[in-house]
Scaffold this motif. Sequence first.
Motif, PDB file in Angstrom:
ATOM      1  N   MET A   1       0.748  -1.181   0.173  1.00 41.04           N
ATOM      2  CA  MET A   1      -0.062   0.062   0.000  1.00 41.04           C
ATOM      3  C   MET A   1       0.732   1.357  -0.044  1.00 41.04           C
ATOM      4  N   ILE A   2       1.869   1.119   0.811  1.00 49.94           N
ATOM      5  CA  ILE A   2       3.054   2.392   0.848  1.00 49.94           C
ATOM      6  C   ILE A   2       3.428   2.643  -0.589  1.00 49.94           C
ATOM      7  N   LEU A   3       3.919   1.531  -1.252  1.00 47.60           N
ATOM      8  CA  LEU A   3       4.446   1.960  -2.438  1.00 47.60           C
ATOM      9  C   LEU A   3       3.393   2.335  -3.555  1.00 47.60           C
ATOM     10  N   PHE A   4       2.023   2.103  -3.393  1.00 50.31           N
ATOM     11  CA  PHE A   4       1.069   2.495  -4.200  1.00 50.31           C
ATOM     12  C   PHE A   4       0.979   4.180  -4.198  1.00 50.31           C
ATOM     13  N   PHE A   5       0.878   4.479  -2.658  1.00 49.84           N
ATOM     14  CA  PHE A   5       0.935   6.048  -2.438  1.00 49.84           C
ATOM     15  C   PHE A   5       2.060   6.725  -3.014  1.00 49.84           C
ATOM     16  N   ALA A   6       3.166   6.045  -2.842  1.00 48.99           N
ATOM     17  CA  ALA A   6       4.506   6.689  -3.580  1.00 48.99           C
ATOM     18  C   ALA A   6       4.473   6.737  -5.186  1.00 48.99           C
ATOM     19  N   LEU A   7       3.818   5.752  -5.818  1.00 49.49           N
ATOM     20  CA  LEU A   7       3.585   5.882  -7.179  1.00 49.49           C
ATOM     21  C   LEU A   7       2.541   6.953  -7.607  1.00 49.49           C
ATOM     22  N   GLY A  91       9.697   9.908  -2.426  1.00 46.94           N
ATOM     23  CA  GLY A  91      10.968   9.530  -1.795  1.00 46.94           C
ATOM     24  C   GLY A  91      10.598   9.171  -0.369  1.00 46.94           C
ATOM     25  N   LEU A  92      10.049   9.769   0.334  1.00 46.34           N
ATOM     26  CA  LEU A  92       9.832   9.441   1.785  1.00 46.34           C
ATOM     27  C   LEU A  92       9.188   7.970   1.896  1.00 46.34           C
ATOM     28  N   LEU A  93       8.077   7.792   1.119  1.00 48.56           N
ATOM     29  CA  LEU A  93       7.107   6.599   1.352  1.00 48.56           C
ATOM     30  C   LEU A  93       8.138   5.579   0.811  1.00 48.56           C
ATOM     31  N   TRP A  94       9.073   5.859  -0.262  1.00 52.35           N
ATOM     32  CA  TRP A  94       9.746   4.781  -0.741  1.00 52.35           C
ATOM     33  C   TRP A  94      10.836   4.140   0.320  1.00 52.35           C
ATOM     34  N   LEU A  95      11.436   5.387   0.995  1.00 50.82           N
ATOM     35  CA  LEU A  95      12.311   4.869   2.165  1.00 50.82           C
ATOM     36  C   LEU A  95      11.739   4.370   3.377  1.00 50.82           C
ATOM     37  N   ALA A  96      10.417   4.830   3.466  1.00 59.08           N
ATOM     38  CA  ALA A  96       9.700   4.032   4.524  1.00 59.08           C
ATOM     39  C   ALA A  96       9.540   2.736   4.065  1.00 59.08           C
TER      40      ALA A  96
END
Length: 101
Positions: A1-7, A91-96
């Motif tokens: 889900m986090i990577l979806f929001f990053a995208l 970038g922050l979400l990808w790092l998370a």
Amino acid sequence: MILFFALLFVAIAIAGATAFVIFWPLTLVHVRDRHSGIAAQLGQGAFLKPSALGWLLRGGYREVRDPSLSGLATPARISLLVIMLGLSLAGLLWLASVVMA
């Protein structure tokens, strides 16, 4: 889900880039045609020049008191901020997601 929001934030940055490539060249043409002092300050090839982008982000166009210039530069400024914000949040979400994995 986090990577979806990053995208999703990358998609928002792309939308900002689309608006930026529409309004920033129009702003630069307006400056070239009507405000030679500012054009000299920004210099040749100001599209991606850091000093010109800084001028845009600082809102230097407001000092001129030209409503046409403000009407072109304000959307360019907002779109540049959207690009920076979207890529930063992605970038922050990808790092998370890397830290959580």
